[in-house]
Design an enzyme around this catalytic site. Structure first.
Site, PDB file in Angstrom:
ATOM      1  N   TYR A 118       5.863  -3.821   3.634  1.00  0.00           N
ATOM      2  CA  TYR A 118       5.527  -2.486   3.130  1.00  0.00           C
ATOM      3  C   TYR A 118       6.296  -2.193   1.849  1.00  0.00           C
ATOM      4  O   TYR A 118       5.730  -1.719   0.856  1.00  0.00           O
ATOM      5  CB  TYR A 118       5.835  -1.439   4.194  1.00  0.00           C
ATOM      6  CG  TYR A 118       5.599  -0.025   3.733  1.00  0.00           C
ATOM      7  CD1 TYR A 118       4.308   0.497   3.668  1.00  0.00           C
ATOM      8  CD2 TYR A 118       6.655   0.800   3.366  1.00  0.00           C
ATOM      9  CE1 TYR A 118       4.077   1.792   3.234  1.00  0.00           C
ATOM     10  CE2 TYR A 118       6.438   2.097   2.937  1.00  0.00           C
ATOM     11  CZ  TYR A 118       5.154   2.590   2.879  1.00  0.00           C
ATOM     12  OH  TYR A 118       4.928   3.876   2.445  1.00  0.00           O
ATOM     13  N   LYS A 122       4.933  -1.411  -2.068  1.00  0.00           N
ATOM     14  CA  LYS A 122       5.268  -0.241  -2.881  1.00  0.00           C
ATOM     15  C   LYS A 122       5.961  -0.638  -4.181  1.00  0.00           C
ATOM     16  O   LYS A 122       5.757  -0.001  -5.222  1.00  0.00           O
ATOM     17  CB  LYS A 122       6.145   0.727  -2.076  1.00  0.00           C
ATOM     18  CG  LYS A 122       5.394   1.395  -0.923  1.00  0.00           C
ATOM     19  CD  LYS A 122       4.180   2.155  -1.419  1.00  0.00           C
ATOM     20  CE  LYS A 122       3.462   2.879  -0.303  1.00  0.00           C
ATOM     21  NZ  LYS A 122       2.268   3.630  -0.787  1.00  0.00           N
TER      22      LYS A 122
END
Length: 243
Positions: A118, A122
């Site tokens: 994750y 980002k």
């Protein structure tokens, strides 16, 4: 400066909000939806919005995710944004105005043990957005990111369990689960993110990055100011990592 390190964000959305003069649209990451919505936006301008695609997140050690699982997460969190952006940029250039506002996270500049995939998505989103901003600025269009901190939301429903779980990381996953629960219960009001988006969309002199909420602003400042060793130690302490 006192920081609540346990509130390092576990939230964020892989979506863009596009602002063209007084008209704004939110598009989902579905390629079919993007194509149909962008065509409708070009021929029949409207202020209505379609549903926004939520980001996906992992809560596992990087070694526990197959490449196929990583690719699925990136397809939503990164490639969905790219598809959407490519669909609407031609119309923005014709207008000579517009803003691409991508919802990132403080994990776009912080490390995230047990959320490496994750966090990587980002980081990729931030690099893409900042680079894109330089490419399109001369056409009157800007690309910006909003970085939420910990936020009270239903984001936990989008957590993906590892498809290659390993017992050696089981305790780390349990700790990460407890931290995520605390963030979800004690995080900022989601309205702080909405306010940051409005500011990014209307700011007369837009910045590339907008921290959303007090925790995000404090973490951003700490990342810039604190010595690397101190910051690294706090990350390990918060996540109860040995060594």
């Amino acid at each position: 400066m006192k920081l609540d390190w346990a509130r390092t964000t576990r939230v964020g959305h892989a979506t863009c909000v596009h602002s063209c003069r007084k008209e704004r649209w939110a598009f989902s990451a579905s390629e079919r939806t993007i194509t149909s919505r962008s065509k409708r936006g070009h021929h029949q301008p409207s202020r209505s919005s379609s549903p926004v695609a939520p980001a996906r997140t992992d809560r596992s050690a990087a070694e526990e995710n197959s490449l196929a699982q990583v690719q699925r997460l990136f397809d939503i969190n990164v490639f969905g944004v790219m598809r959407m952006t490519k669909a609407v940029l031609p119309f923005m250039r014709v207008r000579g105005s517009g803003r691409v506002i991508n919802i990132s996270s403080v994990l776009g500049f912080l490390p995230a043990p047990n959320m490496a995939t994750y966090s990587a998505s980002k980081h990729a989103l931030e690099g893409y957005t900042e680079s894109l901003d330089h490419e399109i600025r001369e056409h009157g269009v800007r690309a910006l990111v909003v970085q939420p901190g910990g936020t009270r939301s239903s984001f936990e429903a989008n957590t993906v369990e590892p498809d290659m779980p390993m017992q050696i990381y089981a305790e780390q996953r349990r700790i990460a689960d407890r931290l995520a629960l605390a963030v979800n219960e004690e995080g900022d009001d989601p309205a702080t993110v909405a306010k940051a988006i409005v500011v990014a969309a209307t700011d007369a002199k837009p910045k590339v990055r907008y921290a959303a909420g007090r925790s995000a602003r404090l973490l951003s400042a700490a990342h810039r100011i604190l010595p690397a060793g101190v910051f690294d130690g706090q990350i390990r302490k918060t996540n109860k990592l040995a060594g």
